[in-house]
Design an enzyme around this catalytic site. Structure first.
Site, PDB file in Angstrom:
ATOM      1  N   ASP A  80      27.640  29.722   9.804  1.00 43.62           N
ATOM      2  CA  ASP A  80      27.009  30.911   9.231  1.00 43.62           C
ATOM      3  C   ASP A  80      27.148  32.053  10.242  1.00 43.62           C
ATOM      4  O   ASP A  80      26.600  31.974  11.349  1.00 43.62           O
ATOM      5  CB  ASP A  80      25.537  30.599   8.938  1.00 43.62           C
ATOM      6  N   TYR A 172      25.225  48.255   2.342  1.00 41.24           N
ATOM      7  CA  TYR A 172      26.624  47.940   2.664  1.00 41.24           C
ATOM      8  C   TYR A 172      27.258  49.079   3.470  1.00 41.24           C
ATOM      9  O   TYR A 172      27.934  48.850   4.482  1.00 41.24           O
ATOM     10  CB  TYR A 172      27.377  47.698   1.354  1.00 41.24           C
TER      11      TYR A 172
HETATM   12  P1  NDP Z   1      34.844  37.896  -0.672  1.00 45.23           P
HETATM   13  O1  NDP Z   1      33.509  38.011  -1.320  1.00 45.23           O
HETATM   14  O2  NDP Z   1      36.037  37.559  -1.487  1.00 45.23           O
HETATM   15  O3  NDP Z   1      34.771  36.857   0.563  1.00 45.23           O
HETATM   16  C1  NDP Z   1      33.733  36.979   1.492  1.00 45.23           C
HETATM   17  C2  NDP Z   1      34.041  36.084   2.668  1.00 45.23           C
HETATM   18  O4  NDP Z   1      32.988  36.224   3.629  1.00 45.23           O
HETATM   19  C3  NDP Z   1      34.119  34.621   2.283  1.00 45.23           C
HETATM   20  O5  NDP Z   1      35.156  34.005   3.023  1.00 45.23           O
HETATM   21  C4  NDP Z   1      32.756  34.086   2.728  1.00 45.23           C
HETATM   22  O6  NDP Z   1      32.768  32.723   3.121  1.00 45.23           O
HETATM   23  C5  NDP Z   1      32.493  34.947   3.950  1.00 45.23           C
HETATM   24  N1  NDP Z   1      31.068  35.001   4.273  1.00 45.23           N
HETATM   25  C6  NDP Z   1      30.086  35.627   3.586  1.00 45.23           C
HETATM   26  N2  NDP Z   1      28.903  35.417   4.195  1.00 45.23           N
HETATM   27  C7  NDP Z   1      29.149  34.642   5.274  1.00 45.23           C
HETATM   28  C8  NDP Z   1      28.350  34.090   6.302  1.00 45.23           C
HETATM   29  N3  NDP Z   1      27.020  34.296   6.356  1.00 45.23           N
HETATM   30  N4  NDP Z   1      28.937  33.351   7.261  1.00 45.23           N
HETATM   31  C9  NDP Z   1      30.272  33.138   7.233  1.00 45.23           C
HETATM   32  N5  NDP Z   1      31.083  33.629   6.285  1.00 45.23           N
HETATM   33  C10 NDP Z   1      30.529  34.366   5.320  1.00 45.23           C
HETATM   34  O7  NDP Z   1      35.071  39.303   0.077  1.00 45.23           O
HETATM   35  P2  NDP Z   1      36.412  40.072   0.456  1.00 45.23           P
HETATM   36  O8  NDP Z   1      37.451  39.105   0.824  1.00 45.23           O
HETATM   37  O9  NDP Z   1      36.665  41.068  -0.587  1.00 45.23           O
HETATM   38  O10 NDP Z   1      35.911  40.866   1.761  1.00 45.23           O
HETATM   39  C11 NDP Z   1      36.266  40.494   3.088  1.00 45.23           C
HETATM   40  C12 NDP Z   1      35.839  41.617   4.028  1.00 45.23           C
HETATM   41  O11 NDP Z   1      36.494  42.823   3.654  1.00 45.23           O
HETATM   42  C13 NDP Z   1      34.339  41.902   3.958  1.00 45.23           C
HETATM   43  O12 NDP Z   1      33.862  42.229   5.234  1.00 45.23           O
HETATM   44  C14 NDP Z   1      34.262  43.094   3.027  1.00 45.23           C
HETATM   45  O13 NDP Z   1      33.119  43.844   3.235  1.00 45.23           O
HETATM   46  C15 NDP Z   1      35.524  43.838   3.425  1.00 45.23           C
HETATM   47  N6  NDP Z   1      35.984  44.763   2.398  1.00 45.23           N
HETATM   48  C16 NDP Z   1      36.341  44.329   1.137  1.00 45.23           C
HETATM   49  C17 NDP Z   1      36.756  45.242   0.179  1.00 45.23           C
HETATM   50  C18 NDP Z   1      37.174  44.849  -1.199  1.00 45.23           C
HETATM   51  O14 NDP Z   1      37.458  45.742  -2.006  1.00 45.23           O
HETATM   52  N7  NDP Z   1      37.247  43.568  -1.555  1.00 45.23           N
HETATM   53  C19 NDP Z   1      36.806  46.685   0.479  1.00 45.23           C
HETATM   54  C20 NDP Z   1      36.407  47.016   1.815  1.00 45.23           C
HETATM   55  C21 NDP Z   1      36.019  46.086   2.726  1.00 45.23           C
HETATM   56  P3  NDP Z   1      32.388  31.518   2.092  1.00 45.23           P
HETATM   57  O15 NDP Z   1      33.181  31.742   0.840  1.00 45.23           O
HETATM   58  O16 NDP Z   1      32.793  30.286   2.824  1.00 45.23           O
HETATM   59  O17 NDP Z   1      30.905  31.608   1.874  1.00 45.23           O
END
Ligand code: NDP
Length: 264
Positions: A80, A172
Site C-alpha cells: 500500500d 485530486y
Molecule cells: P488506474 O486507476 O488505471 O490505476 C491506478 C493504479 O494505482 C493501479 O495500479 C493501482 O493499483 C494503483 N494504486 C492505487 N492506490 C494504491 C495504493 N494505495 N497503493 C499502491 N498502489 C495503488 O489509473 P491510471 O493508470 O489512469 O493512473 C496512473 C497515474 O497517472 C495516477 O497517478 C493518475 O493520477 C495519473 N494520471 C492519469 C490520467 C488519466 O487520464 N488516466 C491523467 C493524469 C494523470 P491496484 O490496481 O493494484 O490497486
C-alpha cells in the site's frame, strides 16, 4: 568499463536498442493502467523491474510472466503506497535482490471526485495520502540508496489537473499540484548527488480511472483537447522511458505535459 558508464550506456543487441540495459527500476501501482504500460515499456528497453500493486494480484502475476518472457528479472510486491513503513520495506527488498535502484516511478494514484460542499473529509484525506504522501514515502525511502550510488532518476506522475485545476476534483488537483512543488524542491535538494527528479503531467488517458466518465462527459473533455483525441497509456510510457534514459541526463525539476495540448 566502470559500473557507472556501463549503466549509463545504451547498448544495441539483437537489432534492438536497450536504452535502459542494466538499470534497476521500481514502479508503484505497476500492474494496471498507465503503470502497466510504463512497466512494460521500461522492461522492453532493457531494465530489470520491481513493481508494486495493492489490489490487482492477478494482473500483477500476468505482468510478471510477460516481463520474465522478455528475459528480464522482475519482482512484483504487494504494498500500500500510503504507508511509509511499507515503502521502506519495498526499497529494502529491491536493494536486497538487485543491489541498487536506478529509477523510481511514482505512479500510484486514485480519484474521489466531488464538489467541495459534497466532498467528505475521508475523500480528501485518501486522495492526498495515496497520490501525494506516497510520493514522499517512496522518494524518501529511495533517496538514501540513490545518494550512495551518486545516481538516480525519480519520475512522478502529476496531471493536467494539477496545472489547471478542475471543478469537482479539488482533492485530486491539490495532490497533483503538490507533486509538482515536491518534484521541483527535491530536484534542487538532490541535484548535487546526480539524482534527477522530474514530473510527467498526462492529460486524458484511456484507463480505468477515466472509464467512469459518461459518453457526454468524454465528448466534452475531448472538445478541450487541441489534438481532439484521448491518449493511450503507452504514449505516457514513452515519455517516462525518455526521462528514465541517459538521453535526459541534463533535465531535472521539469514537468512534461503529455496532454495533446490541453494545458496550453
Ligand atoms: P488506474 O486507476 O488505471 O490505476 C491506478 C493504479 O494505482 C493501479 O495500479 C493501482 O493499483 C494503483 N494504486 C492505487 N492506490 C494504491 C495504493 N494505495 N497503493 C499502491 N498502489 C495503488 O489509473 P491510471 O493508470 O489512469 O493512473 C496512473 C497515474 O497517472 C495516477 O497517478 C493518475 O493520477 C495519473 N494520471 C492519469 C490520467 C488519466 O487520464 N488516466 C491523467 C493524469 C494523470 P491496484 O490496481 O493494484 O490497486
Amino acid at each position: 568499463m566502470s559500473e557507472r558508464s556501463r549503466l549509463s550506456e545504451s547498448s544495441a543487441f539483437g537489432g534492438e536498442t536497450f536504452w535502459l540495459g542494466g538499470k534497476i527500476v521500481l514502479i508503484t501501482g505497476g500492474a494496471r493502467g498507465i503503470g502497466r504500460a510504463i512497466t512494460l515499456e521500461l522492461a522492453r528497453s532493457g531494465a530489470d523491474i520491481a513493481f508494486t500493486y495493492r489490489s490487482s494480484a492477478q494482473l500483477a502475476e500476468s505482468l510478471a510472466s510477460e516481463i520474465k518472457a522478455m528475459g528480464r528479472r522482475v519482482i512484483p510486491i504487494e504494498a500500500d503506497a500510503t504507508s511509509m513503513k511499507s515503502a521502506v520495506e519495498v526499497i529494502e527488498k529491491v536493494v536486497a535482490e538487485f543491489k541498487r535502484l536506478d529509477v523510481l516511478v511514482n505512479n500510484a494514484g486514485i480519484t474521489k471526485d466531488n464538489l467541495l460542499l459534497r466532498m467528505q473529509e475521508e475523500d480528501w484525506d485518501s486522495v492526498i495520502q495515496t497520490n501525494l504522501k506516497s510520493v514522499f514515502n517512496y522518494t524518501k525511502a529511495a533517496a538514501r540508496t540513490m545518494m550512495g550510488q551518486r545516481y538516480g532518476k525519480i519520475i512522478n506522475l502529476s496531471s493536467v489537473v494539477g496545472i489547471k485545476g478542475n471543478a469537482g476534483q479539488s482533492n485530486y488537483a491539490a495532490s497533483k499540484a503538490g507533486i509538482i512543488g515536491f518534484t521541483k524542491s527535491i530536484a534542487k535538494e538532490l541535484a548535487s548527488r546526480n539524482i534527477l527528479v522530474n514530473a510527467v503531467a498526462p492529460g486524458y488517458i484511456d484507463t480505468d480511472m477515466t472509464a467512469a466518465l459518461t459518453e457526454e462527459q468524454r465528448k466534452a473533455v475531448i472538445d478541450t483537447i487541441p489534438l481532439k483525441r484521448v491518449a493511450k497509456p503507452e504514449e505516457v510510457a514513452k515519455v517516462v522511458r525518455f526521462l528514465a534514459s541517459p538521453d535526459s541526463d541534463y533535465i531535472t525539476g521539469q514537468v512534461i505535459s503529455v496532454d495533446g495540448g490541453m494545458s496550453v
